[in-house]
Write an enzyme that holds these catalytic residues in place. Structure first.
Site, PDB file in Angstrom:
ATOM      1  N   GLY A  46       0.897  -1.212   0.100  1.00  0.00           N
ATOM      2  CA  GLY A  46       0.077   0.236   0.071  1.00  0.00           C
ATOM      3  C   GLY A  46       0.929   1.207  -0.232  1.00  0.00           C
ATOM      4  O   GLY A  46       2.070   1.171   0.654  1.00  0.00           O
ATOM      5  N   GLN A  51       3.207   9.978   0.824  1.00  0.00           N
ATOM      6  CA  GLN A  51       4.326   9.295   1.172  1.00  0.00           C
ATOM      7  C   GLN A  51       5.409   9.392  -0.069  1.00  0.00           C
ATOM      8  O   GLN A  51       6.510   9.375  -0.100  1.00  0.00           O
ATOM      9  CB  GLN A  51       4.282   7.749   1.313  1.00  0.00           C
ATOM     10  CG  GLN A  51       3.388   7.368   2.578  1.00  0.00           C
ATOM     11  CD  GLN A  51       3.349   5.990   2.638  1.00  0.00           C
ATOM     12  OE1 GLN A  51       2.589   5.258   2.212  1.00  0.00           O
ATOM     13  NE2 GLN A  51       4.374   5.332   3.175  1.00  0.00           N
ATOM     14  N   CYS A  97       5.802   0.044   7.241  1.00  0.00           N
ATOM     15  CA  CYS A  97       5.425   1.252   6.598  1.00  0.00           C
ATOM     16  C   CYS A  97       6.772   1.578   5.828  1.00  0.00           C
ATOM     17  O   CYS A  97       7.966   1.713   6.150  1.00  0.00           O
ATOM     18  CB  CYS A  97       5.102   2.340   7.474  1.00  0.00           C
ATOM     19  SG  CYS A  97       4.776   3.809   6.563  1.00  0.00           S
ATOM     20  N   LEU A  98       6.512   1.879   4.669  1.00  0.00           N
ATOM     21  CA  LEU A  98       7.575   2.334   3.815  1.00  0.00           C
ATOM     22  C   LEU A  98       8.294   3.629   4.111  1.00  0.00           C
ATOM     23  O   LEU A  98       9.503   3.731   3.853  1.00  0.00           O
ATOM     24  CB  LEU A  98       7.042   2.252   2.092  1.00  0.00           C
ATOM     25  CG  LEU A  98       6.661   1.160   1.561  1.00  0.00           C
ATOM     26  CD1 LEU A  98       6.365   1.293   0.231  1.00  0.00           C
ATOM     27  CD2 LEU A  98       7.690   0.015   1.597  1.00  0.00           C
ATOM     28  N   HIS A 139      -4.734   1.632   7.261  1.00  0.00           N
ATOM     29  CA  HIS A 139      -3.175   2.073   7.493  1.00  0.00           C
ATOM     30  C   HIS A 139      -2.914   3.194   6.487  1.00  0.00           C
ATOM     31  O   HIS A 139      -2.554   4.343   6.823  1.00  0.00           O
ATOM     32  CB  HIS A 139      -2.177   0.928   7.222  1.00  0.00           C
ATOM     33  CG  HIS A 139      -0.746   1.325   7.195  1.00  0.00           C
ATOM     34  ND1 HIS A 139       0.137   0.966   8.198  1.00  0.00           N
ATOM     35  CD2 HIS A 139       0.148   2.313   6.220  1.00  0.00           C
ATOM     36  CE1 HIS A 139       1.332   1.481   8.048  1.00  0.00           C
ATOM     37  NE2 HIS A 139       1.236   2.236   6.906  1.00  0.00           N
ATOM     38  N   GLU A 140      -3.496   3.018   5.342  1.00  0.00           N
ATOM     39  CA  GLU A 140      -3.114   4.017   4.150  1.00  0.00           C
ATOM     40  C   GLU A 140      -3.988   5.259   4.327  1.00  0.00           C
ATOM     41  O   GLU A 140      -3.610   6.482   4.058  1.00  0.00           O
ATOM     42  CB  GLU A 140      -3.542   3.414   2.612  1.00  0.00           C
ATOM     43  CG  GLU A 140      -2.363   2.382   2.433  1.00  0.00           C
ATOM     44  CD  GLU A 140      -1.047   2.643   2.693  1.00  0.00           C
ATOM     45  OE1 GLU A 140      -0.615   3.684   2.512  1.00  0.00           O
ATOM     46  OE2 GLU A 140      -0.289   1.757   3.000  1.00  0.00           O
ATOM     47  N   HIS A 143      -2.642   7.549   6.755  1.00  0.00           N
ATOM     48  CA  HIS A 143      -1.729   8.379   6.058  1.00  0.00           C
ATOM     49  C   HIS A 143      -2.171   9.863   5.551  1.00  0.00           C
ATOM     50  O   HIS A 143      -1.622  10.710   5.941  1.00  0.00           O
ATOM     51  CB  HIS A 143      -0.749   7.575   5.012  1.00  0.00           C
ATOM     52  CG  HIS A 143       0.225   6.945   5.584  1.00  0.00           C
ATOM     53  ND1 HIS A 143       1.331   7.260   6.255  1.00  0.00           N
ATOM     54  CD2 HIS A 143       0.668   5.581   5.116  1.00  0.00           C
ATOM     55  CE1 HIS A 143       2.089   6.375   6.447  1.00  0.00           C
ATOM     56  NE2 HIS A 143       1.749   5.365   5.581  1.00  0.00           N
TER      57      HIS A 143
END
Ligand SMILES: [Zn+2]
Length: 185
Positions: A46, A51, A97-98, A139-140, A143
């Protein structure tokens, strides 16, 4: 298409709420293609627009390679996604998380959610997601509202994560994909 650098903790854009979009353009189509390429390049499942340094309300999700779900959900873009309903069942699941390389921890979240969003053609859609897909969507969408997964940890677990977060901000922990360090000192 091109891979974009992933903005790392605690870049100011990652703490801001993103803006809704109302028209699809060639530029946005290109941007979405770049988001997919960036996510795949980093082996993520994701990615949210902020991000990669963009303040629009767009996320991409690809859980098609995971074996957890019996029905394969294809890679999908969600524009202006909003969670309309949460299940009563709360489960814990390890997240990463990236934007926060090498930090993983178990987060408690509802097992299922109903999400309203616009698809790539700007048509309104509603999805009832559960399991991994519901997890990634929450999660996304967090963000897009300036929230990291570790914000949802217990106070003790959050304190334990602080050392790693400081190292990421200092550039002492870096990912193996293209990245951009925080603009906050
Ligand atoms: Zn993330």
């Amino acid at each position: 298409m091109s891979v974009r650098p992933v903005y790392l903790y605690n870049h100011s854009l990652l703490r801001q709420k993103t803006n809704q979009i109302d028209t699809m353009t060639d530029e946005i189509k290109q941007f979405i293609a770049d988001m997919f390429e960036t996510m795949n390049n980093a082996s993520g499942i994701g990615l949210a627009a902020n991000q990669v340094g963009d303040n629009r309300s767009i996320i991409v999700v690809d859980v098609s390679d995971t074996e957890e779900d019996e029905v394969v959900f294809p890679p999908t873009v969600f524009i202006n996604p909003i969670i309309e309903k949460y299940s009563d069942d709360i489960i814990d699941y390890e997240e990463g998380c990236l934007s926060v390389p090498k930090l993983r921890d178990k987060v408690f979240r509802p097992d299922a959610v109903r999400v309203k969003y616009l698809d790539k053609d700007m048509n309104e859609q509603i999805i009832d997601a559960e399991g991994l897909l519901a997890r990634v969507l929450q999660h996304e969408i967090d963000h897009l509202n300036g929230i990291y997964f570790f914000d949802r940890l217990s106070a003790v677990r959050k304190t334990l994560a602080q050392g790693k977060l400081r190292k990421i901000m200092r550039g002492d922990i870096i990912p193996d994909y293209e990245y951009l360090l925080s603009d906050i000192q």
